[in-house]
Design an enzyme around this catalytic site. Structure first.
Site, short mmCIF file in Angstrom:
data_model
loop_
_atom_site.label_atom_id
_atom_site.label_comp_id
_atom_site.label_asym_id
_atom_site.label_seq_id
_atom_site.Cartn_x
_atom_site.Cartn_y
_atom_site.Cartn_z
N LYS A 1 0.80 -1.22 0.00
CA LYS A 1 0.00 0.00 0.00
C LYS A 1 0.84 1.28 0.00
O LYS A 1 0.40 2.31 -0.50
CB LYS A 1 -0.96 0.00 1.19
N ALA B 1 -2.70 -0.03 7.34
CA ALA B 1 -4.09 -0.09 7.78
C ALA B 1 -4.30 0.76 9.03
O ALA B 1 -5.35 1.39 9.20
CB ALA B 1 -4.50 -1.54 8.05
#
Length: 454
Positions: free
Chosen positions: A261, A321
Protein backbone atom coordinates in the site's frame (compact mmCIF):
# COMPACT_ATOMS: atom_id res chain seq x y z
CA UNK A 1 -23.19 -3.32 -30.13
CA UNK A 2 -23.34 -0.39 -27.73
CA UNK A 3 -20.64 2.28 -27.86
CA UNK A 4 -20.86 5.14 -25.34
CA UNK A 5 -19.03 8.46 -25.59
CA UNK A 6 -18.65 10.54 -22.44
CA UNK A 7 -16.72 13.69 -21.58
CA UNK A 8 -16.92 17.43 -21.21
CA UNK A 9 -18.53 19.70 -23.79
CA UNK A 10 -16.17 20.46 -26.66
CA UNK A 11 -14.27 17.17 -26.54
CA UNK A 12 -15.83 15.98 -29.81
CA UNK A 13 -18.52 13.56 -28.71
CA UNK A 14 -21.03 14.65 -31.38
CA UNK A 15 -18.55 14.72 -34.27
CA UNK A 16 -16.84 11.47 -33.30
CA UNK A 17 -20.21 9.86 -32.63
CA UNK A 18 -21.47 10.65 -36.14
CA UNK A 19 -18.36 9.15 -37.71
CA UNK A 20 -18.56 6.01 -35.57
CA UNK A 21 -22.26 5.52 -36.27
CA UNK A 22 -21.66 5.81 -40.00
CA UNK A 23 -18.63 3.50 -40.04
CA UNK A 24 -20.29 0.88 -37.84
CA UNK A 25 -23.69 1.08 -39.48
CA UNK A 26 -25.35 1.84 -36.15
CA UNK A 27 -27.89 4.44 -35.04
CA UNK A 28 -26.64 7.52 -33.21
CA UNK A 29 -28.37 8.43 -29.95
CA UNK A 30 -27.52 11.95 -28.79
CA UNK A 31 -28.89 12.33 -25.27
CA UNK A 32 -29.04 16.14 -25.47
CA UNK A 33 -31.10 15.93 -28.68
CA UNK A 34 -33.40 13.37 -27.08
CA UNK A 35 -33.85 15.64 -24.05
CA UNK A 36 -34.84 18.50 -26.32
CA UNK A 37 -37.41 16.25 -28.01
CA UNK A 38 -38.92 15.33 -24.66
CA UNK A 39 -38.92 18.89 -23.38
CA UNK A 40 -40.18 20.40 -26.62
CA UNK A 41 -37.60 23.17 -26.42
CA UNK A 42 -33.85 23.77 -26.83
CA UNK A 43 -31.66 23.02 -23.83
CA UNK A 44 -30.72 26.69 -23.20
CA UNK A 45 -34.43 27.51 -22.97
CA UNK A 46 -35.01 24.45 -20.77
CA UNK A 47 -32.35 25.71 -18.35
CA UNK A 48 -33.79 29.21 -18.32
CA UNK A 49 -37.37 28.09 -17.71
CA UNK A 50 -36.92 25.07 -15.45
CA UNK A 51 -33.31 25.01 -14.19
CA UNK A 52 -30.60 22.38 -14.10
CA UNK A 53 -32.43 19.99 -11.74
CA UNK A 54 -35.25 19.52 -14.24
CA UNK A 55 -32.73 19.03 -17.04
CA UNK A 56 -30.92 16.32 -15.02
CA UNK A 57 -34.20 14.52 -14.32
CA UNK A 58 -35.00 14.43 -18.06
CA UNK A 59 -31.43 13.32 -18.76
CA UNK A 60 -31.85 10.42 -16.34
CA UNK A 61 -35.07 9.35 -18.10
CA UNK A 62 -33.40 9.49 -21.52
CA UNK A 63 -30.34 7.52 -20.42
CA UNK A 64 -32.55 4.89 -18.77
CA UNK A 65 -34.48 4.53 -22.04
CA UNK A 66 -31.19 3.64 -23.77
CA UNK A 67 -30.21 0.95 -21.26
CA UNK A 68 -30.73 -1.89 -23.74
CA UNK A 69 -30.21 0.13 -26.92
CA UNK A 70 -27.74 -0.75 -29.64
CA UNK A 71 -25.84 2.03 -31.33
CA UNK A 72 -23.52 4.90 -30.55
CA UNK A 73 -24.61 6.98 -27.56
CA UNK A 74 -23.27 10.49 -27.11
CA UNK A 75 -23.91 11.89 -23.65
CA UNK A 76 -24.07 15.34 -22.11
CA UNK A 77 -21.01 16.58 -20.24
CA UNK A 78 -22.43 16.01 -16.78
CA UNK A 79 -24.36 12.79 -17.42
CA UNK A 80 -21.91 10.47 -15.69
CA UNK A 81 -21.93 12.55 -12.52
CA UNK A 82 -25.12 10.63 -11.75
CA UNK A 83 -24.12 7.03 -10.88
CA UNK A 84 -27.57 5.83 -11.98
CA UNK A 85 -26.75 7.02 -15.50
CA UNK A 86 -23.41 5.23 -15.39
CA UNK A 87 -25.15 1.98 -14.42
CA UNK A 88 -27.41 2.23 -17.48
CA UNK A 89 -24.67 3.35 -19.88
CA UNK A 90 -22.26 0.63 -18.80
CA UNK A 91 -24.73 -2.24 -19.21
CA UNK A 92 -23.42 -4.32 -22.14
CA UNK A 93 -21.61 -1.28 -23.53
CA UNK A 94 -18.06 0.03 -24.00
CA UNK A 95 -17.50 3.50 -22.62
CA UNK A 96 -14.96 5.87 -24.19
CA UNK A 97 -13.97 9.07 -22.37
CA UNK A 98 -12.99 11.90 -24.72
CA UNK A 99 -10.73 14.47 -23.07
CA UNK A 100 -9.02 17.72 -24.04
CA UNK A 101 -7.04 20.41 -22.18
CA UNK A 102 -9.20 23.09 -20.53
CA UNK A 103 -7.91 25.85 -22.81
CA UNK A 104 -8.84 23.93 -25.96
CA UNK A 105 -12.27 23.09 -24.56
CA UNK A 106 -12.86 26.77 -23.78
CA UNK A 107 -11.90 27.74 -27.35
CA UNK A 108 -14.22 25.12 -28.83
CA UNK A 109 -17.30 26.07 -26.82
CA UNK A 110 -16.79 29.86 -26.85
CA UNK A 111 -19.87 31.58 -28.20
CA UNK A 112 -22.23 28.76 -27.21
CA UNK A 113 -25.70 29.81 -26.09
CA UNK A 114 -25.62 27.24 -23.28
CA UNK A 115 -25.97 28.94 -19.87
CA UNK A 116 -23.13 28.56 -17.43
CA UNK A 117 -23.43 26.08 -14.58
CA UNK A 118 -21.56 28.32 -12.15
CA UNK A 119 -21.10 32.06 -11.59
CA UNK A 120 -17.45 31.76 -12.67
CA UNK A 121 -15.93 33.24 -15.84
CA UNK A 122 -16.22 30.72 -18.74
CA UNK A 123 -12.61 29.49 -18.80
CA UNK A 124 -12.45 29.19 -15.03
CA UNK A 125 -15.78 27.32 -15.06
CA UNK A 126 -14.32 24.76 -17.49
CA UNK A 127 -11.33 24.13 -15.20
CA UNK A 128 -13.50 23.96 -12.09
CA UNK A 129 -16.04 21.55 -13.56
CA UNK A 130 -13.34 19.33 -15.08
CA UNK A 131 -11.76 18.98 -11.64
CA UNK A 132 -15.13 18.42 -9.98
CA UNK A 133 -16.11 15.72 -12.49
CA UNK A 134 -12.71 14.06 -12.76
CA UNK A 135 -13.45 11.04 -10.56
CA UNK A 136 -16.79 10.45 -12.30
CA UNK A 137 -15.24 10.64 -15.77
CA UNK A 138 -12.32 8.34 -14.94
CA UNK A 139 -14.52 5.82 -13.14
CA UNK A 140 -17.17 5.58 -15.83
CA UNK A 141 -14.69 5.07 -18.67
CA UNK A 142 -13.21 1.91 -20.13
CA UNK A 143 -10.85 3.76 -22.49
CA UNK A 144 -9.65 7.39 -22.36
CA UNK A 145 -8.77 9.28 -25.57
CA UNK A 146 -7.28 12.77 -25.70
CA UNK A 147 -8.91 14.68 -28.58
CA UNK A 148 -7.06 17.92 -27.91
CA UNK A 149 -4.66 17.48 -30.82
CA UNK A 150 -6.64 14.90 -32.78
CA UNK A 151 -9.27 15.42 -35.43
CA UNK A 152 -12.64 13.68 -34.98
CA UNK A 153 -11.60 11.22 -37.71
CA UNK A 154 -8.40 10.37 -35.86
CA UNK A 155 -10.23 9.86 -32.56
CA UNK A 156 -12.84 7.71 -34.30
CA UNK A 157 -10.09 5.56 -35.84
CA UNK A 158 -8.63 4.86 -32.40
CA UNK A 159 -12.05 3.81 -31.10
CA UNK A 160 -12.68 1.62 -34.15
CA UNK A 161 -9.32 -0.03 -33.59
CA UNK A 162 -10.30 -0.79 -29.99
CA UNK A 163 -13.67 -2.17 -31.08
CA UNK A 164 -12.12 -4.37 -33.77
CA UNK A 165 -9.46 -5.71 -31.42
CA UNK A 166 -6.42 -4.17 -33.08
CA UNK A 167 -3.48 -4.58 -30.73
CA UNK A 168 -1.69 -1.48 -29.50
CA UNK A 169 1.13 -3.64 -28.15
CA UNK A 170 4.36 -4.38 -29.97
CA UNK A 171 5.37 -8.04 -30.42
CA UNK A 172 8.01 -7.57 -27.70
CA UNK A 173 5.39 -6.23 -25.27
CA UNK A 174 3.04 -9.11 -26.02
CA UNK A 175 5.86 -11.61 -25.33
CA UNK A 176 6.69 -9.81 -22.08
CA UNK A 177 3.01 -9.86 -21.11
CA UNK A 178 2.69 -13.56 -21.82
CA UNK A 179 5.89 -14.40 -19.91
CA UNK A 180 4.74 -12.46 -16.87
CA UNK A 181 1.26 -13.98 -16.95
CA UNK A 182 2.87 -17.44 -17.03
CA UNK A 183 5.08 -16.57 -14.04
CA UNK A 184 2.01 -15.36 -12.15
CA UNK A 185 0.09 -18.52 -13.08
CA UNK A 186 -2.44 -16.43 -15.02
CA UNK A 187 -2.49 -18.23 -18.37
CA UNK A 188 -6.29 -18.22 -18.19
CA UNK A 189 -6.27 -14.41 -18.16
CA UNK A 190 -4.07 -14.41 -21.29
CA UNK A 191 -6.52 -16.73 -23.04
CA UNK A 192 -9.48 -14.57 -22.01
CA UNK A 193 -7.88 -11.33 -23.21
CA UNK A 194 -6.74 -12.84 -26.52
CA UNK A 195 -10.16 -14.36 -27.14
CA UNK A 196 -12.09 -11.20 -26.24
CA UNK A 197 -10.23 -7.94 -27.04
CA UNK A 198 -13.08 -5.95 -25.47
CA UNK A 199 -12.50 -7.50 -22.05
CA UNK A 200 -11.31 -5.18 -19.28
CA UNK A 201 -9.25 -6.55 -16.39
CA UNK A 202 -9.12 -5.63 -12.71
CA UNK A 203 -7.37 -7.38 -9.85
CA UNK A 204 -5.92 -7.36 -6.38
CA UNK A 205 -2.18 -6.81 -5.88
CA UNK A 206 -0.65 -8.31 -2.77
CA UNK A 207 1.66 -10.91 -1.31
CA UNK A 208 -0.18 -12.91 -0.16
CA UNK A 209 -3.64 -12.22 -1.55
CA UNK A 210 -5.03 -15.73 -2.11
CA UNK A 211 -7.29 -15.19 0.92
CA UNK A 212 -8.96 -12.12 -0.59
CA UNK A 213 -12.68 -12.24 -1.33
CA UNK A 214 -12.38 -9.38 -3.81
CA UNK A 215 -12.37 -11.63 -6.92
CA UNK A 216 -15.63 -13.27 -5.79
CA UNK A 217 -17.24 -9.89 -5.05
CA UNK A 218 -16.10 -8.03 -8.15
CA UNK A 219 -16.84 -10.78 -10.64
CA UNK A 220 -20.35 -11.13 -9.24
CA UNK A 221 -20.84 -7.35 -9.41
CA UNK A 222 -19.55 -7.23 -12.99
CA UNK A 223 -22.05 -9.90 -14.00
CA UNK A 224 -24.84 -8.13 -12.08
CA UNK A 225 -24.25 -4.88 -13.97
CA UNK A 226 -23.67 -6.48 -17.38
CA UNK A 227 -20.01 -5.41 -17.60
CA UNK A 228 -17.43 -7.18 -19.76
CA UNK A 229 -14.85 -7.20 -16.97
CA UNK A 230 -12.83 -9.87 -15.18
CA UNK A 231 -11.17 -9.58 -11.74
CA UNK A 232 -8.13 -11.71 -10.83
CA UNK A 233 -5.25 -11.93 -8.35
CA UNK A 234 -1.75 -10.50 -8.87
CA UNK A 235 0.28 -12.23 -6.16
CA UNK A 236 3.99 -11.49 -6.41
CA UNK A 237 6.74 -10.29 -4.02
CA UNK A 238 7.59 -7.17 -6.07
CA UNK A 239 5.03 -4.37 -6.53
CA UNK A 240 6.98 -2.97 -9.48
CA UNK A 241 6.61 -6.23 -11.41
CA UNK A 242 2.85 -6.23 -10.73
CA UNK A 243 2.56 -2.65 -12.00
CA UNK A 244 4.54 -3.55 -15.12
CA UNK A 245 2.23 -6.46 -15.88
CA UNK A 246 -0.77 -4.24 -15.28
CA UNK A 247 0.46 -1.73 -17.88
CA UNK A 248 0.63 -4.55 -20.46
CA UNK A 249 -2.99 -5.59 -19.90
CA UNK A 250 -6.32 -3.86 -20.68
CA UNK A 251 -6.46 -3.06 -16.98
CA UNK A 252 -8.89 -0.59 -15.40
CA UNK A 253 -8.33 -0.91 -11.66
CA UNK A 254 -6.32 -2.53 -8.90
CA UNK A 255 -7.13 -3.18 -5.28
CA UNK A 256 -3.89 -3.02 -3.28
CA UNK A 257 -3.31 -5.01 -0.10
CA UNK A 258 -0.37 -5.92 2.15
CA UNK A 259 2.53 -5.28 1.82
CA UNK A 260 2.25 -2.86 -1.13
CA UNK A 261 0.00 0.00 0.00
CA UNK A 262 2.93 2.36 0.50
CA UNK A 263 5.34 0.91 -2.06
CA UNK A 264 2.97 1.35 -5.01
CA UNK A 265 2.75 5.10 -4.45
CA UNK A 266 6.06 5.75 -6.19
CA UNK A 267 4.70 4.20 -9.38
CA UNK A 268 1.60 6.43 -9.61
CA UNK A 269 0.98 9.60 -11.61
CA UNK A 270 -1.51 11.19 -9.19
CA UNK A 271 -2.49 10.51 -5.57
CA UNK A 272 -5.63 11.96 -3.97
CA UNK A 273 -5.57 14.00 -0.77
CA UNK A 274 -6.86 11.21 1.49
CA UNK A 275 -4.24 8.71 0.30
CA UNK A 276 -1.50 11.31 0.57
CA UNK A 277 -2.48 12.16 4.16
CA UNK A 278 -2.65 8.49 5.12
CA UNK A 279 0.53 7.61 3.26
CA UNK A 280 -1.01 4.52 1.68
CA UNK A 281 -2.95 3.61 -1.46
CA UNK A 282 -5.40 0.70 -1.66
CA UNK A 283 -7.07 1.61 -4.97
CA UNK A 284 -5.53 2.39 -8.38
CA UNK A 285 -7.57 3.58 -11.35
CA UNK A 286 -6.08 3.40 -14.86
CA UNK A 287 -7.20 5.69 -17.67
CA UNK A 288 -5.40 7.22 -20.64
CA UNK A 289 -2.07 5.72 -19.67
CA UNK A 290 -2.14 7.37 -16.24
CA UNK A 291 -2.46 5.78 -12.80
CA UNK A 292 -4.52 7.46 -10.08
CA UNK A 293 -4.11 6.41 -6.44
CA UNK A 294 -6.83 6.50 -3.79
CA UNK A 295 -7.44 5.17 -0.28
CA UNK A 296 -10.87 3.82 0.64
CA UNK A 297 -9.76 1.90 3.75
CA UNK A 298 -10.41 4.94 5.96
CA UNK A 299 -14.07 5.00 4.94
CA UNK A 300 -14.27 1.31 5.80
CA UNK A 301 -13.31 2.32 9.36
CA UNK A 302 -15.16 5.61 9.61
CA UNK A 303 -18.62 4.55 8.50
CA UNK A 304 -19.13 1.62 10.92
CA UNK A 305 -17.82 3.76 13.81
CA UNK A 306 -19.74 6.97 13.08
CA UNK A 307 -22.00 6.31 16.08
CA UNK A 308 -18.98 6.57 18.42
CA UNK A 309 -17.96 10.07 17.36
CA UNK A 310 -15.87 11.85 19.98
CA UNK A 311 -14.93 8.65 21.81
CA UNK A 312 -11.53 7.60 23.19
CA UNK A 313 -9.96 5.17 20.74
CA UNK A 314 -6.97 2.84 20.78
CA UNK A 315 -5.48 1.61 17.51
CA UNK A 316 -3.47 -1.61 17.72
CA UNK A 317 -0.72 -1.62 15.09
CA UNK A 318 1.23 1.01 13.17
CA UNK A 319 1.20 -0.11 9.52
CA UNK A 320 -0.73 1.11 6.47
CA UNK A 321 -4.09 -0.09 7.78
CA UNK A 322 -3.39 1.61 11.10
CA UNK A 323 -2.70 4.90 9.33
CA UNK A 324 -6.07 4.66 7.56
CA UNK A 325 -7.74 3.85 10.87
CA UNK A 326 -6.16 6.79 12.71
CA UNK A 327 -7.09 9.13 9.86
CA UNK A 328 -10.70 7.88 9.99
CA UNK A 329 -10.94 8.19 13.77
CA UNK A 330 -9.57 11.73 13.70
CA UNK A 331 -12.31 12.70 11.20
CA UNK A 332 -14.74 11.49 13.89
CA UNK A 333 -13.10 13.78 16.50
CA UNK A 334 -11.84 10.83 18.53
CA UNK A 335 -9.05 11.01 21.08
CA UNK A 336 -6.63 8.43 19.60
CA UNK A 337 -3.76 6.41 21.05
CA UNK A 338 -1.59 4.19 18.84
CA UNK A 339 -0.08 1.08 20.42
CA UNK A 340 2.32 -1.20 18.54
CA UNK A 341 4.80 -3.98 19.12
CA UNK A 342 7.51 -1.54 18.04
CA UNK A 343 6.91 1.67 20.04
CA UNK A 344 9.04 3.71 17.64
CA UNK A 345 6.66 2.78 14.80
CA UNK A 346 3.70 3.79 16.96
CA UNK A 347 5.40 7.09 17.74
CA UNK A 348 6.09 7.84 14.06
CA UNK A 349 2.45 7.24 13.11
CA UNK A 350 1.02 9.06 16.13
CA UNK A 351 3.12 12.16 15.57
CA UNK A 352 1.78 12.44 12.00
CA UNK A 353 -1.76 12.74 13.33
CA UNK A 354 -0.98 14.47 16.64
CA UNK A 355 -2.13 11.70 18.95
CA UNK A 356 -0.64 9.60 21.75
CA UNK A 357 1.39 6.41 21.36
CA UNK A 358 2.92 3.55 23.29
CA UNK A 359 3.77 -0.15 23.37
CA UNK A 360 1.15 -2.90 23.03
CA UNK A 361 1.83 -3.92 26.63
CA UNK A 362 0.51 -0.55 27.79
CA UNK A 363 -3.06 -1.30 26.69
CA UNK A 364 -5.65 -0.64 29.40
CA UNK A 365 -9.25 -1.53 28.71
CA UNK A 366 -10.56 1.22 30.96
CA UNK A 367 -8.90 3.85 28.75
CA UNK A 368 -10.67 2.80 25.54
CA UNK A 369 -14.22 3.33 24.32
CA UNK A 370 -13.18 1.99 20.91
CA UNK A 371 -10.47 -0.51 19.98
CA UNK A 372 -9.44 -0.90 16.34
CA UNK A 373 -7.16 -3.85 15.57
CA UNK A 374 -5.10 -3.37 12.38
CA UNK A 375 -2.39 -6.07 12.52
CA UNK A 376 -2.50 -9.44 10.67
CA UNK A 377 -2.66 -11.34 13.99
CA UNK A 378 -5.70 -13.62 13.91
CA UNK A 379 -5.83 -13.90 10.10
CA UNK A 380 -6.25 -17.50 8.99
CA UNK A 381 -4.47 -19.75 9.80
CA UNK A 382 -3.28 -17.68 12.79
CA UNK A 383 -5.36 -18.43 15.91
CA UNK A 384 -3.86 -15.79 18.20
CA UNK A 385 -5.45 -12.66 19.65
CA UNK A 386 -3.62 -9.62 20.96
CA UNK A 387 -6.24 -9.18 23.70
CA UNK A 388 -8.04 -11.56 26.06
CA UNK A 389 -11.60 -11.08 27.43
CA UNK A 390 -10.15 -9.87 30.73
CA UNK A 391 -8.39 -7.00 28.92
CA UNK A 392 -11.70 -5.52 27.73
CA UNK A 393 -14.66 -3.76 29.31
CA UNK A 394 -18.33 -4.08 28.34
CA UNK A 395 -18.67 -0.47 27.23
CA UNK A 396 -16.00 -0.92 24.56
CA UNK A 397 -16.59 -1.25 20.82
CA UNK A 398 -14.04 -3.63 19.28
CA UNK A 399 -13.43 -3.42 15.53
CA UNK A 400 -11.12 -6.08 14.08
CA UNK A 401 -10.03 -5.19 10.53
CA UNK A 402 -9.06 -8.81 9.85
CA UNK A 403 -11.91 -10.39 7.86
CA UNK A 404 -10.68 -13.94 7.25
CA UNK A 405 -12.13 -15.66 9.20
CA UNK A 406 -15.27 -13.49 9.66
CA UNK A 407 -15.19 -14.29 13.38
CA UNK A 408 -11.60 -13.80 14.50
CA UNK A 409 -10.09 -14.80 17.88
CA UNK A 410 -10.24 -11.13 18.93
CA UNK A 411 -13.93 -10.83 18.00
CA UNK A 412 -14.68 -13.96 20.05
CA UNK A 413 -12.74 -12.56 23.02
CA UNK A 414 -14.64 -9.25 22.77
CA UNK A 415 -17.99 -11.04 22.56
CA UNK A 416 -17.08 -13.02 25.67
CA UNK A 417 -16.35 -9.73 27.44
CA UNK A 418 -19.76 -8.38 26.42
CA UNK A 419 -18.39 -5.73 24.04
CA UNK A 420 -20.02 -4.39 20.91
CA UNK A 421 -18.11 -6.02 18.05
CA UNK A 422 -17.61 -4.99 14.43
CA UNK A 423 -16.07 -7.69 12.20
CA UNK A 424 -13.55 -6.91 9.48
CA UNK A 425 -16.14 -7.83 6.88
CA UNK A 426 -17.80 -4.47 7.62
CA UNK A 427 -14.61 -2.60 6.75
CA UNK A 428 -14.31 -4.70 3.61
CA UNK A 429 -17.92 -3.95 2.61
CA UNK A 430 -17.69 -0.18 3.03
CA UNK A 431 -14.25 0.26 1.50
CA UNK A 432 -15.24 -1.98 -1.42
CA UNK A 433 -18.40 0.06 -2.00
CA UNK A 434 -16.31 3.20 -2.51
CA UNK A 435 -13.59 1.35 -4.41
CA UNK A 436 -16.10 -0.06 -6.91
CA UNK A 437 -17.42 3.46 -7.53
CA UNK A 438 -13.93 4.80 -8.17
CA UNK A 439 -13.06 2.01 -10.60
CA UNK A 440 -16.38 1.71 -12.46
CA UNK A 441 -18.37 4.88 -11.73
CA UNK A 442 -21.24 2.73 -10.42
CA UNK A 443 -22.59 3.36 -6.92
CA UNK A 444 -23.40 0.12 -5.11
CA UNK A 445 -25.05 -0.17 -1.71
CA UNK A 446 -23.48 -1.97 1.24
CA UNK A 447 -26.53 -4.26 1.18
CA UNK A 448 -25.76 -5.35 -2.39
CA UNK A 449 -22.10 -5.95 -1.52
CA UNK A 450 -23.12 -8.14 1.43
CA UNK A 451 -25.54 -10.04 -0.82
CA UNK A 452 -22.79 -10.67 -3.37
CA UNK A 453 -20.44 -11.92 -0.65
CA UNK A 454 -23.00 -14.33 0.80
Amino acid sequence: MKVVLIGFRGTGKTSVGRILASRLGLPLHDTDALIEQRAGMPIPELFRQHGEAHFRALEREVVASLRAAEGVIGTGGGAVCDPANVTDLRRHGRVFLLTAPPGIIHERIAGSDRPGLTALPPEEEVRTLLLRRKEAYLGAADICIDTGRRTPDEAAEIILGQIHGESVRSPDERRERDNLLSKFGLETVREMVDRDPGLMVCGIAGNPCAHSRSPLLYNRLFAHFGMNYHYTRFEWPDAGVIIRLATLLPLKGLSVTIPFKTDVMRHLDEIDDHAAAIGAVNTIVWCGGRMYGHNTDWLGVQIPLAHRQGARAVVLGAGGAAAAAVYALRTLDMDVTVLARRPEAARTLAERFRCRWGALEEFKGGDADVVVHTTPVGMEPDIRSLLAPCDLERKTTVFDLVYTPPETPLIRAAQEAGCETIPGTEMFVHQATEQFRLITGIAVTPELVREMLA
